[in-house]
Write an enzyme that holds these catalytic residues in place. Structure first.
Site, PDB file in Angstrom:
ATOM      1  N   TRP A 142       4.185  70.524  91.141  1.00 27.60           N
ATOM      2  CA  TRP A 142       2.916  70.767  90.432  1.00 27.60           C
ATOM      3  C   TRP A 142       1.964  69.611  90.770  1.00 27.60           C
ATOM      4  CZ3 TRP A 142       1.700  68.746  85.048  1.00 27.60           C
ATOM      5  CH2 TRP A 142       0.587  69.379  84.495  1.00 27.60           C
ATOM      6  N   ASP A 223      11.293  67.869  83.658  1.00 23.24           N
ATOM      7  CA  ASP A 223      10.079  68.490  83.153  1.00 23.24           C
ATOM      8  C   ASP A 223      10.429  69.952  82.871  1.00 23.24           C
ATOM      9  OD1 ASP A 223       7.607  69.467  82.572  1.00 23.24           O
ATOM     10  OD2 ASP A 223       6.634  68.820  84.426  1.00 23.24           O
ATOM     11  N   LYS A 259       3.670  77.630  77.489  1.00 22.25           N
ATOM     12  CA  LYS A 259       4.014  78.920  78.104  1.00 22.25           C
ATOM     13  C   LYS A 259       4.887  79.746  77.189  1.00 22.25           C
ATOM     14  CE  LYS A 259       2.596  76.498  81.691  1.00 22.25           C
ATOM     15  NZ  LYS A 259       1.460  76.657  82.524  1.00 22.25           N
TER      16      LYS A 259
HETATM   17  C1  LMR Z   1      -0.141  75.862  86.342  1.00 23.19           C
HETATM   18  O1  LMR Z   1       0.594  75.264  87.137  1.00 23.19           O
HETATM   19  O2  LMR Z   1      -0.875  76.802  86.692  1.00 23.19           O
HETATM   20  C2  LMR Z   1      -0.137  75.481  84.891  1.00 23.19           C
HETATM   21  O3  LMR Z   1       0.845  74.540  84.649  1.00 23.19           O
HETATM   22  C3  LMR Z   1      -1.467  75.123  84.379  1.00 23.19           C
HETATM   23  C4  LMR Z   1      -1.924  73.747  84.770  1.00 23.19           C
HETATM   24  O4  LMR Z   1      -2.295  72.999  83.879  1.00 23.19           O
HETATM   25  O5  LMR Z   1      -1.926  73.413  85.952  1.00 23.19           O
END
Ligand code: LMR
Length: 414
Positions: A142, A223, A259
């Site tokens: 991420w 996480d 989520k």
């Molecule tokens: C995502 O990866 O789309 C979500 O976790 C929202 C975000 O805050 O990035």
């Protein structure tokens, strides 16, 4: 004498450069601004129902009703947050049995969702781990993980995670990289529903990583932003966390209820540390409070109350668990729907990875040029990495999306 302090003869901020848009939230904003009536938002990881609408879970509505009836005030929470919520989150993450035996030595702090958990956890690591300790992140991860580590002043290294050839986990690359990592490093793991790849580790692979963790004295930082979204079962999705803690490994755990309870904007989360005893736990909590106070002072109240009621009221808890399952099932149906429709359209590519991957996302394998075309020609918004949020698909748009993917990829290599 008159004072014209507001009058300036030069611009103070003229040197400030325009910042780039966030790779995820920026695409979501682009989607919002698009007037097209056929547009599809596959960018942000937020659950949508079969009509493409945001969902307020029934369990959440009932908890909110209880809050309303109690006529509670809006006083500040303590810096560490709502204790009954923290305890319930820890129990949910680590499991009832572990909590019953070791709950007293787990340091917990309410945080601002997953981002707050990682931020506070990294700030704590920076302050209390030996200088120069690195955090290892999966590649890819991420994107915000990198921002958070940078802001916390932690040095980042990456370990291989995804193999574009197999569209699955590059486990031998991962093990090779972590074998080379310095002993005592922080290793960031996605506990389940890996974002963005949708590829998780098997039990056997986690077991191997557990051995490596013990051998190299790593600090595993889990996480867990999607507990329940992988299998529909919150206990199954916490398997890795429980595997490590059962062996006495001192982990750090970040939990988000964005989520699985749909509490996105409420910023509801929990950060916890496995400590050796209650005394150590008390010291860790005292330091977490010192770090949280200048960051956000005290955490938001409403979402924590909602989650607290859901987790601590047996009927609501049952209802919520069913709702989590329902969301995970709908996502799974859409995965299969997209992969099958692409096949039936005669796509020359193998899209079976879309139905094999898990969690909220699929790493489709389409490149940045395909993404540009999908946005420009079809108003289908996805990340430039090719990640799509499966939750944005529904029975009404899956065919449209499949046709668009087929159109932009049929004459190209993937
Ligand atoms: C995502 O990866 O789309 C979500 O976790 C929202 C975000 O805050 O990035």
């Amino acid at each position: 004498m008159q004072c014209f302090r507001a009058l300036r003869y030069f611009s103070v901020w003229s040197q400030v450069p325009m910042g780039p848009a966030d790779p995820i939230l920026g695409v979501a904003a682009q989607f919002k601004a698009d007037p097209s009536t056929t547009k599809v938002n596959l960018s942000i990881g937020a659950y949508r129902d079969n009509d493409g609408k945001p969902v307020v879970l029934e369990s959440v509505k009932r908890a909110e009703q209880i809050i309303k009836e109690k006529k509670l005030d809006n006083e500040y929470l303590p810096v560490e947050g709502l204790q009954s919520f923290i305890d319930a989150s820890i129990k949910l993450g680590y499991g009832d049995a572990y909590y019953a035996q070791n709950g007293k030595s787990i340091a917990g702090c309410q945080v601002l969702s997953g981002t707050g958990a990682v931020r506070l956890g990294f700030e704590f690591s920076k302050k209390f781990l030996p200088q120069g300790t690195k955090v290892y992140m999966p590649n890819p991860t991420w994107p915000n993980h990198h921002n958070i580590a940078r802001m916390a002043g932690l040095e980042i290294s990456e370990y291989r995670y995804f193999d574009p050839k197999t569209r699955g986990v590059d486990f031998s690359g991962l093990v090779e990289d972590l074998n080379k990592a310095q002993n005592g490093s922080v290793i960031l793991f996605h506990a389940c529903a890996h974002n963005p790849t949708g590829c998780d580790l098997t039990t056997a692979q986690w077991t191997q990583l557990l051995d490596l963790t013990k051998k190299k004295n790593f600090l595993p930082f889990f996480d867990m932003a999607y507990q329940g979204f992988t299998s529909g079962d919150v206990n199954k999705d916490a398997e890795a966390v429980r595997l490590f803690t059962a062996q006495g490994v001192p982990i750090v755990l970040g939990q988000s209820f964005a989520k699985n309870m749909g509490l996105y904007g409420q910023r509801t989360g929990c950060l916890s540390f496995v400590c050796s005893n209650q005394q150590e736990k008390d010291k860790v909590v005292s330091q977490l409070k010192l770090l949280a106070r200048p960051l956000w002072s005290s955490p938001p109240l409403h979402g924590a109350r909602v989650a607290d009621i859901i987790l601590n009221t047996p009927e609501l808890n049952q209802l919520w668990l069913q709702e989590v399952k329902m969301m995970a099932n709908r996502i799974q149906l859409m995965r299969v729907g997209l992969a099958n429709t692409l096949k039936s359209l005669g796509s020359p590519h193998d899209w079976s990875h879309i139905s094999k991957q898990i969690g909220m996302f699929a790493f489709t394998g389409v490149g940045p040029d395909h993404v540009k075309e999908l946005i420009a020609k079809y108003h289908i918004y996805l990340l430039s990495s090719g990640r799509i949020s499966i939750a944005g698909l529904n029975e009404g748009n899956v065919k449209y999306v499949a046709e668009a993917f087929h159109d932009v990829t049929k004459n190209t290599k993937l």
